[in-house]
Write a protein that holds these residues in place. Structure first.
Motif, PDB file in Angstrom:
ATOM      1  N   THR A  27       0.834  -1.207   0.000  1.00  0.00           N
ATOM      2  CA  THR A  27       0.000   0.000   0.000  1.00  0.00           C
ATOM      3  C   THR A  27       0.863   1.249   0.000  1.00  0.00           C
ATOM      4  O   THR A  27       2.076   1.182   0.202  1.00  0.00           O
ATOM      5  CB  THR A  27      -0.892   0.006   1.257  1.00  0.00           C
ATOM      6  N   TYR A  28       0.221   2.398  -0.180  1.00  0.00           N
ATOM      7  CA  TYR A  28       0.958   3.654  -0.178  1.00  0.00           C
ATOM      8  C   TYR A  28       1.689   3.856   1.144  1.00  0.00           C
ATOM      9  O   TYR A  28       2.854   4.269   1.169  1.00  0.00           O
ATOM     10  CB  TYR A  28       0.025   4.843  -0.450  1.00  0.00           C
ATOM     11  N   LYS A  40       6.879   4.197   4.001  1.00  0.00           N
ATOM     12  CA  LYS A  40       7.767   3.817   5.104  1.00  0.00           C
ATOM     13  C   LYS A  40       9.036   3.140   4.586  1.00  0.00           C
ATOM     14  O   LYS A  40      10.139   3.441   5.045  1.00  0.00           O
ATOM     15  CB  LYS A  40       7.026   2.909   6.088  1.00  0.00           C
ATOM     16  N   LEU A  41       8.884   2.241   3.622  1.00  0.00           N
ATOM     17  CA  LEU A  41      10.059   1.582   3.039  1.00  0.00           C
ATOM     18  C   LEU A  41      10.958   2.593   2.334  1.00  0.00           C
ATOM     19  O   LEU A  41      12.180   2.508   2.412  1.00  0.00           O
ATOM     20  CB  LEU A  41       9.629   0.482   2.065  1.00  0.00           C
ATOM     21  N   ASN A  71      11.274   5.771   3.108  1.00  0.00           N
ATOM     22  CA  ASN A  71      11.961   6.558   4.136  1.00  0.00           C
ATOM     23  C   ASN A  71      13.169   5.808   4.692  1.00  0.00           C
ATOM     24  O   ASN A  71      14.238   6.389   4.886  1.00  0.00           O
ATOM     25  CB  ASN A  71      11.002   6.915   5.275  1.00  0.00           C
ATOM     26  N   VAL A  72      13.003   4.515   4.948  1.00  0.00           N
ATOM     27  CA  VAL A  72      14.131   3.714   5.418  1.00  0.00           C
ATOM     28  C   VAL A  72      15.210   3.699   4.339  1.00  0.00           C
ATOM     29  O   VAL A  72      16.381   3.991   4.603  1.00  0.00           O
ATOM     30  CB  VAL A  72      13.687   2.275   5.768  1.00  0.00           C
ATOM     31  N   ALA A  73      14.816   3.389   3.108  1.00  0.00           N
ATOM     32  CA  ALA A  73      15.781   3.257   2.007  1.00  0.00           C
ATOM     33  C   ALA A  73      16.517   4.569   1.729  1.00  0.00           C
ATOM     34  O   ALA A  73      17.708   4.551   1.390  1.00  0.00           O
ATOM     35  CB  ALA A  73      15.070   2.778   0.745  1.00  0.00           C
ATOM     36  N   MET A  74      15.846   5.706   1.889  1.00  0.00           N
ATOM     37  CA  MET A  74      16.492   6.979   1.587  1.00  0.00           C
ATOM     38  C   MET A  74      17.632   7.282   2.558  1.00  0.00           C
ATOM     39  O   MET A  74      18.616   7.915   2.181  1.00  0.00           O
ATOM     40  CB  MET A  74      15.468   8.116   1.624  1.00  0.00           C
ATOM     41  N   PHE A  75      17.532   6.808   3.797  1.00  0.00           N
ATOM     42  CA  PHE A  75      18.564   7.134   4.778  1.00  0.00           C
ATOM     43  C   PHE A  75      19.636   6.062   4.933  1.00  0.00           C
ATOM     44  O   PHE A  75      20.637   6.290   5.617  1.00  0.00           O
ATOM     45  CB  PHE A  75      17.922   7.472   6.129  1.00  0.00           C
ATOM     46  N   ASP A  96       7.955   9.142  10.239  1.00  0.00           N
ATOM     47  CA  ASP A  96       9.098   9.512   9.394  1.00  0.00           C
ATOM     48  C   ASP A  96      10.381   9.579  10.223  1.00  0.00           C
ATOM     49  O   ASP A  96      11.441   9.134   9.778  1.00  0.00           O
ATOM     50  CB  ASP A  96       8.869  10.865   8.716  1.00  0.00           C
ATOM     51  N   LEU A  97      10.276  10.142  11.409  1.00  0.00           N
ATOM     52  CA  LEU A  97      11.438  10.230  12.297  1.00  0.00           C
ATOM     53  C   LEU A  97      11.988   8.838  12.603  1.00  0.00           C
ATOM     54  O   LEU A  97      13.193   8.599  12.517  1.00  0.00           O
ATOM     55  CB  LEU A  97      11.048  10.947  13.588  1.00  0.00           C
ATOM     56  N   ILE A  98      11.103   7.906  12.894  1.00  0.00           N
ATOM     57  CA  ILE A  98      11.517   6.539  13.226  1.00  0.00           C
ATOM     58  C   ILE A  98      12.100   5.830  12.013  1.00  0.00           C
ATOM     59  O   ILE A  98      13.178   5.222  12.089  1.00  0.00           O
ATOM     60  CB  ILE A  98      10.332   5.746  13.809  1.00  0.00           C
TER      61      ILE A  98
END
Length: 155
Positions: free
Chosen positions: A58-59, A64-65, A67-71, A119-121
């Motif tokens: 889902t969106y 969330k994935l 956000n994890v991948a970007m950092f 997003d922070l997490i």
């Protein structure tokens, strides 16, 4: 220079600078990516939703994935640049950077952006994963030997 610094020089630092600018562009500009159902992300998510194996994508989960991948690269590059002893700083700075991003979104960009604890997490988790991956790589890569000394005869 010792260890991994001899092998890679300033490459991680240069990549980190460019990648930090990329993250800033993605997160600190007033406009978000096109998230409308007719946009490219919406069409891909509709495709996933229409198939049994990928309907769980889902969106919210993709966000969330992402956000994890970007950092992950951020934490990796910073930890790799700092070395084995200070690898954890990649994780800590990733957490601090995401706090700055979310704070800016909540205050200066509030009409168009949304700051969330999620997003922070997820950003902090991504930076941590990247930092740990850098540590593992630095442990697995043997230190490079220096140039062999040659005996020189002065005549």
């Amino acid at each position: 220079m010792t260890g991994h610094r001899q092998r890679v020089g300033n490459v991680p630092l240069v990549l980190l600078i460019f990648y930090t600018l990329f993250i800033a562009f993605m997160t600190l500009t007033p406009q978000q990516l096109d998230t409308s159902p007719e946009g490219p992300i919406g069409r891909v998510l509709d495709f996933f939703a229409s198939h049994r194996l990928t309907e769980w994508l889902t969106y919210g989960r993709v966000e969330k994935l992402a956000n994890v991948a970007m950092f992950v690269p951020f934490g990796f590059l910073l930890a790799f640049h700092l070395g084995r002893r200070r690898w954890w700083i990649g994780w800590a700075v990733g957490a601090a950077f995401t706090c700055v991003i979310e704070g800016t979104q909540a205050t200066l960009l509030s009409p168009t952006r949304y700051a969330t604890v999620s997003d922070l997490i997820t950003n902090t988790l991504g930076a941590g994963i990247g930092a740990v991956l850098a540590l593992v790589l630095m442990v697995l890569l043997p230190p490079r030997e220096g140039p062999e000394s040659t005996d020189r005869v002065v005549r």
